[in-house]
Design an enzyme around this catalytic site. Structure first.
Site: not given
Ligand code: THU
Length: 136
Positions: A46, A48, A57, A59, A88
Site C-alpha cells: 500500500n 498512502e 492498496c 492488491e 477492501c
Molecule cells: N489497504 C490495503 O492495502 N489493502 C486493502 O485491501 C485494505 C486496505 C491499505 C490502504 C491503507 O493504506 C491502509 O490499508 C489502511 O486502510
C-alpha cells in the site's frame, strides 16, 4: 491449485512486500503477491498519500504492476497484514476484472493463513466485463 510449497513461497513474497509499505498515516502495512498463470509473481504494497483518497492498496499495486508488464491472467494472490485483514471492496472489484475465481490467501503477522478462499466467494454476484458486452 497451488501446492504447499508454492503457497508458502507466495506468502513469503507478500510478507516481504509488506516491509516496504508506505503507510505513515494509518500505520497499517499491507503486502500482496500476485501469481500470474505463467509463473511470474508481482508484488505490491500500500502506498498512502497526504490526500487520503489518493492512497492505493497493496492488491491494486500488484495488479497495476502486472498489467503494465503485459500479464492479465492470474492464478492466486497472497495478502499479508498484521491481523489477517481481508481485501477492501475496491480491490475485490479490480481483481474481479481479470480473475473472478482467483485463489485468495490471507495471512497475519505470524505468517499463518487466516483465510483461504476464492474471489467469487469474497465478491459474490460481482459486476464484470461481461455485463458491458464489449471486448476487454
Ligand atoms: N489497504 C490495503 O492495502 N489493502 C486493502 O485491501 C485494505 C486496505 C491499505 C490502504 C491503507 O493504506 C491502509 O490499508 C489502511 O486502510
Amino acid at each position: 491449485m497451488l501446492n504447499t510449497q508454492q503457497k508458502q513461497a507466495l506468502i513469503e513474497q507478500a510478507i516481504k512486500a509488506r516491509d516496504v509499505a508506505y503507510a505513515p498515516y494509518s500505520h497499517y502495512h499491507v503486502g500482496a503477491a500476485l501469481l500470474a498463470a505463467n509463473g511470474e509473481v508481482f508484488i505490491g504494497c500500500n502506498v498512502e498519500n497526504a490526500a487520503f483518497p489518493a492512497t492505493i492498496c497493496a492488491e491494486r499495486t500488484a495488479v497495476v504492476k502486472a498489467v503494465s508488464a503485459g500479464q492479465q491472467d492470474f492464478v492466486a494472490i497472497a495478502i499479508a497484514t498484521v491481523d489477517g485483514g481481508s481485501p477492501c471492496g475496491i480491490c475485490r472489484q479490480v481483481l474481479n476484472e481479470f480473475a473472478p475465481t482467483l485463489h485468495v490467501i490471507i495471512t497475519n503477522d505470524e505468517g499463518e493463513i487466516v483465510l483461504e478462499s476464492s474471489l467469487d466467494q469474497l465478491l459474490p454476484y460481482g459486476f464484470g466485463p461481461s455485463h458491458l458486452k464489449t471486448e476487454k
